[in-house]
Structures are given as C-alpha cells and as structure tokens.
Design a protein around this motif. Structure first.
Motif, PDB file in Angstrom:
ATOM      1  N   ALA A   1       0.835  -1.208   0.000  1.00 14.73           N
ATOM      2  CA  ALA A   1       0.000   0.000   0.000  1.00 14.73           C
ATOM      3  C   ALA A   1       0.872   1.261   0.000  1.00 14.73           C
ATOM      4  CB  ALA A   1      -0.926  -0.012   1.217  1.00 14.73           C
ATOM      5  N   GLN A   2       1.944   1.237   0.761  1.00 17.00           N
ATOM      6  CA  GLN A   2       2.861   2.396   0.770  1.00 17.00           C
ATOM      7  C   GLN A   2       3.536   2.549  -0.578  1.00 17.00           C
ATOM      8  OE1 GLN A   2       5.010   1.027   4.235  1.00 17.00           O
ATOM      9  NE2 GLN A   2       4.028   2.536   5.571  1.00 17.00           N
ATOM     10  N   SER A   3       3.928   1.427  -1.172  1.00 18.48           N
ATOM     11  CA  SER A   3       4.594   1.456  -2.463  1.00 18.48           C
ATOM     12  C   SER A   3       3.650   1.990  -3.546  1.00 18.48           C
ATOM     13  CB  SER A   3       5.066   0.032  -2.796  1.00 18.48           C
ATOM     14  OG  SER A   3       5.806   0.008  -3.980  1.00 18.48           O
TER      15      SER A   3
ATOM     16  N   ASP B   1      16.523   9.469  -7.413  1.00 19.66           N
ATOM     17  CA  ASP B   1      17.150   8.931  -6.199  1.00 19.66           C
ATOM     18  C   ASP B   1      16.079   8.652  -5.143  1.00 19.66           C
ATOM     19  OD1 ASP B   1      19.550   8.173  -4.807  1.00 19.66           O
ATOM     20  OD2 ASP B   1      19.408  10.022  -3.631  1.00 19.66           O
ATOM     21  N   LEU B   2      14.914   8.152  -5.588  1.00 20.13           N
ATOM     22  CA  LEU B   2      13.762   8.102  -4.673  1.00 20.13           C
ATOM     23  C   LEU B   2      13.751   6.833  -3.817  1.00 20.13           C
ATOM     24  CD1 LEU B   2      11.513  10.039  -3.944  1.00 20.13           C
ATOM     25  CD2 LEU B   2       9.977   8.741  -5.437  1.00 20.13           C
ATOM     26  N   PHE B   3      14.765   6.704  -3.001  1.00 22.45           N
ATOM     27  CA  PHE B   3      14.815   5.634  -2.000  1.00 22.45           C
ATOM     28  C   PHE B   3      13.809   5.934  -0.875  1.00 22.45           C
ATOM     29  CE2 PHE B   3      18.597   4.753  -4.252  1.00 22.45           C
ATOM     30  CZ  PHE B   3      18.949   3.441  -3.975  1.00 22.45           C
ATOM     31  N   PRO B   4      13.443   4.899  -0.094  1.00 22.42           N
ATOM     32  CA  PRO B   4      12.546   5.140   1.050  1.00 22.42           C
ATOM     33  C   PRO B   4      13.017   6.273   1.962  1.00 22.42           C
ATOM     34  CG  PRO B   4      12.710   2.789   0.680  1.00 22.42           C
ATOM     35  CD  PRO B   4      13.696   3.443  -0.282  1.00 22.42           C
ATOM     36  N   ASP B   5      14.339   6.446   2.108  1.00 22.62           N
ATOM     37  CA  ASP B   5      14.886   7.559   2.893  1.00 22.62           C
ATOM     38  C   ASP B   5      14.387   8.916   2.419  1.00 22.62           C
ATOM     39  OD1 ASP B   5      16.422   5.927   4.379  1.00 22.62           O
ATOM     40  OD2 ASP B   5      18.362   6.595   3.585  1.00 22.62           O
TER      41      ASP B   5
ATOM     42  N   TRP C   1      12.783   0.273  -3.902  1.00 17.42           N
ATOM     43  CA  TRP C   1      11.674  -0.061  -2.997  1.00 17.42           C
ATOM     44  C   TRP C   1      11.348  -1.553  -2.931  1.00 17.42           C
ATOM     45  CZ3 TRP C   1       8.331   3.192  -0.040  1.00 17.42           C
ATOM     46  CH2 TRP C   1       8.764   4.524  -0.013  1.00 17.42           C
ATOM     47  N   SER C   2      11.677  -2.320  -3.973  1.00 16.03           N
ATOM     48  CA  SER C   2      11.096  -3.664  -4.111  1.00 16.03           C
ATOM     49  C   SER C   2      11.997  -4.787  -3.630  1.00 16.03           C
ATOM     50  CB  SER C   2      10.721  -3.914  -5.572  1.00 16.03           C
ATOM     51  OG  SER C   2      10.089  -2.804  -6.135  1.00 16.03           O
ATOM     52  N   PHE C   3      13.102  -4.454  -2.981  1.00 12.25           N
ATOM     53  CA  PHE C   3      14.050  -5.485  -2.538  1.00 12.25           C
ATOM     54  C   PHE C   3      14.392  -5.268  -1.074  1.00 12.25           C
ATOM     55  CE2 PHE C   3      14.648  -5.002  -7.037  1.00 12.25           C
ATOM     56  CZ  PHE C   3      14.944  -6.265  -7.528  1.00 12.25           C
ATOM     57  N   SER C   4      14.846  -6.342  -0.422  1.00 19.86           N
ATOM     58  CA  SER C   4      15.526  -6.158   0.852  1.00 19.86           C
ATOM     59  C   SER C   4      16.777  -5.315   0.582  1.00 19.86           C
ATOM     60  CB  SER C   4      15.909  -7.523   1.431  1.00 19.86           C
ATOM     61  OG  SER C   4      16.759  -8.207   0.530  1.00 19.86           O
ATOM     62  N   GLY C   5      17.288  -4.684   1.612  1.00 26.37           N
ATOM     63  CA  GLY C   5      18.411  -3.761   1.433  1.00 26.37           C
ATOM     64  C   GLY C   5      19.593  -4.376   0.708  1.00 26.37           C
ATOM     65  N   ASP C   6      19.878  -5.639   0.969  1.00 23.65           N
ATOM     66  CA  ASP C   6      21.041  -6.274   0.352  1.00 23.65           C
ATOM     67  C   ASP C   6      20.735  -6.805  -1.053  1.00 23.65           C
ATOM     68  OD1 ASP C   6      19.468  -8.478   0.854  1.00 23.65           O
ATOM     69  OD2 ASP C   6      20.831  -9.415   2.287  1.00 23.65           O
ATOM     70  N   GLY C   7      19.488  -6.630  -1.490  1.00 22.44           N
ATOM     71  CA  GLY C   7      19.133  -7.037  -2.854  1.00 22.44           C
ATOM     72  C   GLY C   7      18.880  -8.529  -3.011  1.00 22.44           C
TER      73      GLY C   7
ATOM     74  N   VAL D   1       5.314  -5.663  -3.641  1.00 18.30           N
ATOM     75  CA  VAL D   1       5.697  -4.261  -3.477  1.00 18.30           C
ATOM     76  C   VAL D   1       6.037  -3.646  -4.839  1.00 18.30           C
ATOM     77  CG1 VAL D   1       7.413  -2.702  -2.446  1.00 18.30           C
ATOM     78  CG2 VAL D   1       6.471  -4.599  -1.104  1.00 18.30           C
ATOM     79  N   GLY D   2       6.768  -4.400  -5.672  1.00 15.32           N
ATOM     80  CA  GLY D   2       7.126  -3.915  -6.999  1.00 15.32           C
ATOM     81  C   GLY D   2       5.903  -3.715  -7.879  1.00 15.32           C
ATOM     82  N   ARG D   3       4.976  -4.685  -7.823  1.00 10.10           N
ATOM     83  CA  ARG D   3       3.752  -4.606  -8.644  1.00 10.10           C
ATOM     84  C   ARG D   3       2.909  -3.397  -8.216  1.00 10.10           C
ATOM     85  NH1 ARG D   3       1.349  -9.201  -7.067  1.00 10.10           N
ATOM     86  NH2 ARG D   3       3.132 -10.370  -7.881  1.00 10.10           N
ATOM     87  N   ALA D   4       2.784  -3.199  -6.900  1.00  9.20           N
ATOM     88  CA  ALA D   4       1.970  -2.086  -6.394  1.00  9.20           C
ATOM     89  C   ALA D   4       2.562  -0.737  -6.819  1.00  9.20           C
ATOM     90  CB  ALA D   4       1.888  -2.157  -4.866  1.00  9.20           C
ATOM     91  N   LEU D   5       3.887  -0.641  -6.860  1.00  9.81           N
ATOM     92  CA  LEU D   5       4.532   0.605  -7.290  1.00  9.81           C
ATOM     93  C   LEU D   5       4.109   0.962  -8.708  1.00  9.81           C
ATOM     94  CD1 LEU D   5       6.861   2.750  -6.614  1.00  9.81           C
ATOM     95  CD2 LEU D   5       8.292   1.278  -8.051  1.00  9.81           C
ATOM     96  N   ILE D   6       4.190  -0.025  -9.603  1.00 15.09           N
ATOM     97  CA  ILE D   6       3.868   0.229 -11.010  1.00 15.09           C
ATOM     98  C   ILE D   6       2.368   0.470 -11.181  1.00 15.09           C
ATOM     99  CG2 ILE D   6       3.925  -0.783 -13.327  1.00 15.09           C
ATOM    100  CD1 ILE D   6       6.544  -2.157 -12.499  1.00 15.09           C
TER     101      ILE D   6
END
Lengths: 324, 324
Positions: free
Chosen positions: A121-123, A198-202, A236-242, A249-254
């Motif tokens: 939902a956030q994504s 550069d739109l990281f969660p940060d 947004w769609s991965f754990s930090g380490d990839g 999360v990826g699908r919701a973003l798009i």
C-alpha cells in the motif's frame, strides 16, 4: 550523515532575521544528508511561513550554480500541489543566501517518517505521487542534464579499474562490460520530464500509507520518466542487500504509477533495461565511494554488491517482472 | 556528535506506542551527545505529555544501572520548578525501556538555543538557575559519587604518561604534578548537593536572556556546590581556547548565583582552587581522548591546552578574580 559546520545561536538568529518567520526558538543539527549540513529550526513563526523549517547548508558536491534549479523545482512542484517542501524566500526574495562562504536555504518542514520495509500500500502511494510529480514537472522552465546516466556509470567503473573492483568483490569487474552493453542499448526517445532519480525510502516521508513529502531533489534532472520508475522499483522492491525481491511491493509501485500516468508500450518494454541502468548507477557510485573511503573512516560504506544482485535479478527476470 | 543507530519508522512507531503520546508523526536523528543517539520526535500528542520529545538511546559510557539516578533527577528537578526536561514514563510507569539491547528514554522537548559567546546578562541567568538547581536537588533521595574529582584527574594524567602528554604539548607533563597538588589540598567539607558538573553553554538552552533548559545531566553527582560554580565559571567566562578571560561574564555568573544562594566564606575562599580542579578535570579527559583517538578519525579532537590556559589563569589571578 553529519553536521559539518557549527553555527552558534547568534549566527543562526541573525540568519533567521533575514526571513519573515519570527524569532529563533530552537535549532537542532540533524543527521541527514551526506553532502549538506541540516538543522531543524523552530521560530516564533509568521502567518505566511509557519514555524518550523529545515535549514540546509550546502557543504560540497552540489554546484551552487545549480541551486536555482533545485530550489526553483521545489517551489514549482509545491505550488502545483505536489507533496514537496517549498523554499522560504528571504526578505529580498532570494531562495538562497551565503553564510560563512557557503550557500544556505530555509526549507519548509513537512511531517512524516521514512519507512524501513515498505508495504504494498505504501509502495502504491509512492508510485502515484511519482507519476503526479512527473506530470507537474513537465512545465518547469529550467533544465538540468543527467550526469549519472549509464554512459557515466560505465566510465566510473572503468576509472575504478578491474583490480580495485576485484578487491571489493570478484563479481564486480564484469560490471564494466555490462555497463557498456547497457549504455549501448540505452533507449533515446522515451518521454521525458524532470525526474527525482534517487527516490529511495529515505527520501520519502510517509504518514501511515500516505506520502507526506518527497525530499532531497539534489539529483533531479531531465531524463526518461520510465527510468525514474525503474530507479524507484530498484530502491523499494528489494531487501536492502538485494537478495529478496518483493513482487507485491514492486507490482503495487507500477500499478500506483499507472493509475495516474499509464506507461506507453515502448516505456514498458524498456523497463528491464532501465532497471539495469538504475542498478548500475548505484553500483558505480558505491564502488567509487568504497575505493575513495579510507578503511578506518567512521562512515558506513555502502556495499555495491547490494545492487549487483538487483542487476542480476533484472537481467534474469526483468521481462517477467515488468510484463504488462 | 552522531547518530550511532538507525531506527526505522516501524521500530520507532512501535516504541512510541508504549507511551501515552499519540502516534508518531516525525523523527529526525539529531547531532547531539557524544555517547548517545538522539532523535527529535513529534507525535499527534496527548494532553498529559504534549507532542514533542527527545528520544535518547544510551550507546556507551553511561552505565545503565545509573539511569534511574539521572532520569529520576530530571523528574525531581522538573517537578520542583527547575527548567529541566522531565522524562516521559511509559504505560507501565517505567522511565526507560530496552530497545535492540540498549536502554532508551523519552524526554520532554524544551525550546531554546545554546549561545556561542554568552553576554553578562545570559551568564547572570545561568548563575541564578544553577543556584536554584542546587537548592532543589538537596532533597533528591538518590546519590552518585563523583568519579571525575581531582584525584581521578591526577590518576588519568599519570596513566597517560609524561611521554604521551609531551607529544601533545610540552606544557602538559607538568599538569601531573599540579593535579597531585590540587588533589592534596582539595577541600573536604564544603556544602554539597547534586551538581551538574558539565554546565558548558552547549548544555544550556536559552531564549534571549532567559534560561529555558539545563540539559545533559549525565555527569551529575554529589559534590560541593561551589565546585559546580567553578566548573561553570571555567566553561562560560573564557573564549573557547582559554586565551581571553571575560571578567564581566565571570562576575555576572557569580552575582547571579549569589542572588539565590550566597556563598559562605569558606566556599568563596576555595574558588581559586576549585576552578583549578575544574580545569584539570577537562585537561585530563581531553588528554586521554586525544591519546585514544586515531589521528585520522573524523572527529574533532578537543585541545587540552584550552584548559591548561584556564588553569594557569586561575593559579595566577584566581584570588583576585574570586575576591568578594
């Protein structure tokens, strides 16, 4: 993440007096920004400008000549209803001033917190706001070239050199060839706007599932809108380490993005390559920072391999992930 | 001056839910405290506890067993009208909690800024508030020994060793003998209370000429009240490097103090020696930090010589400066 400059109450008070914001009540140096010093400032306030602000001092990396672009963009987007902090102009109308030889800007404080592990939902909310930002930025009059495109990534990796890359991780030298290949195939005619890039969660403040602010536009530039979506997807769609891809999360973003601005056929088809370009942009800058940072420096080095994993994922599964 | 720990919005939100303060709205890591991480936190608020707080995570140096003393002291002083932030207790009544294996406390946010170069009027206000704090702390039930007294300073300097001290500055090795002499002559029977013992301008928030808060009580301990006044004199009445004494600022500090709590004869006579002890406390800790800090660490080392100059000033002119 530091405050590079100490400013006394007297200096801050004199600076604040140059703005229609009342008198200084509080100022705390905040641990944000890698190339700026920032203070969370509270004043007695004015009806026009409120009571709380972020004071930014531009320490390095940012070319002062580009400040009118960045600060003007914030004002343009805020005036057009995007959740972006506007700049407070001083009594002479200027959006930035000089203090102790450095540029400073007083910027609206917006509430919200940065999420660690986004929900779908956030994504989705972020996708929607990103598309709105792209739409509203179309008629901003100023331009700035993207100096961190795949050609630049390829150059940066080549400049690091195979030996230094090898010393970080044996998988890194192969990225030079990948970057050249991505750069050669890079699409030239996708629809453009000004992108955040550069739109990281940060760099997103949220209240629950609502985006309250996009911040830190200091990499904004003119480039393909679908590339910005690809950067955001990688961020947004991965754990930090990839290592872990989060398909929902990826699908919701798009989906969120397309609810506002549907992608054209060529944009969607380009996404697997654009996402590889996005990963390479962070692989190259992290590799460079890794090499440039002394081993015993008190900063956390970001591992370029976090994005090599994303790149490999996009090469392997990008077509499926981004299929309509 | 750093935030040593990253806390996500989710973790912060869960923590804040343990207190009667409403929901998390904003959290910014702030660049304060050398042994803690701190966040300026905003919530939707509650009538009992307000909307803004400092969240402190205790990273090192502070013994968790001593937290009840420090946090209880804040509550005691705040309840007795001193300008000191109170702690917010969680729903179970606890003043601190554990998070990720570290103690955290939620503390009232108070407005105000730290002055760089105090005026006599500001110094007078600080003297007055210091005396009030000493009076109100008298009946606080808990106690804590001063582990940084002149005997400790002498020991720390001896442990540094003449050679290492010599390498910092040729004037430093002589401080070992001075510290032993000061410790031998240290007065034993001056009236005591709980003292702040680190009341530099950084640890006082002001609004104009009014003290809005005394903060950072993590060196508070039972000791002679006149010694606390001497520490504050050394911290407020000189330029940072100790080269310039500001007689009007020093005089105003003592006048402000005596307006609330007049010094007894033996306290006043002890001030020149107490001020040397104060200087030695900072000479010794700075010398130790200097030796312990790698040459290329990204922290600003504080020069012990700033306080050697103060010590020499007090030895030379203390009698006159502190004459009634």
């Amino acid at each position: 993440m530091a405050v590079y400059t100490q400013l006394s109450a007297e200096v801050l008070g004199d600076l604040i007096a140059q703005y229609d914001v009342g008198e200084l009540v509080s100022a705390k140096g905040i641990a944000e920004g890698v190339s700026n010093s920032n203070w969370l400032v509270e004043t007695t306030g004015s009806a026009a400008n409120g009571r709380r602000f972020i004071l930014t001092m531009y320490e390095r990396r940012i070319d002062i000549a580009e400040l009118p672009f960045f600060l003007g963009l914030l004002d343009h987007l805020a005036a057009n209803g995007c959740p972006v902090p506007r700049t407070i102009h001083d009594r002479s109308g200027a959006s930035s001033r000089m203090l102790h030889g450095k540029a400073v800007a007083l910027i609206e404080f917006l509430p919200g917190v940065s999420v660690g592990q986004p929900t779908p939902a956030q994504s989705r909310s972020v996708g929607r706001v990103l598309a709105e930002m792209h739409a509203k930025a179309q008629d901003f009059s100023e331009t700035r070239a993207n100096d961190l495109d795949p050609h630049a990534s390829a150059r940066v990796l080549a400049d690091c050199g195979e030996e230094a890359l090898q010393a970080i991780d044996p998988a890194l030298p192969a990225m030079i060839g990948v970057a050249n290949e991505v750069a050669e195939n890079w699409p030239q005619d996708l629809p453009q706007s000004i992108i955040h890039s550069d739109l990281f969660p940060d760099n997103v403040l949220m209240l629950g599932e609502t985006v309250s602010a996009l911040i830190d536009f200091y990499f904004a530039c003119n480039d393909a809108m679908a590339y910005d979506l690809a950067v955001t997807h990688a961020a947004w769609s991965f754990s930090g380490d990839g290592r872990d891809f989060r398909p929902d999360v990826g699908r919701a973003l798009i989906e969120g993005y397309e609810a506002v601005r549907p992608l054209a056929q060529d944009e969607r088809e380009a996404l697997p390559l654009l996402a590889q370009g996005a990963a390479l942009r962070f692989i190259s800058s992290r590799a460079q920072d890794w090499i440039d940072t002394p081993a015993d420096a008190l900063v956390t080095k970001k591992d370029p391999m976090d994005f090599v994993r994303r790149l490999e994922f996009y090469r392997r599964e990008g077509k499926d992930v981004f299929a309509a």
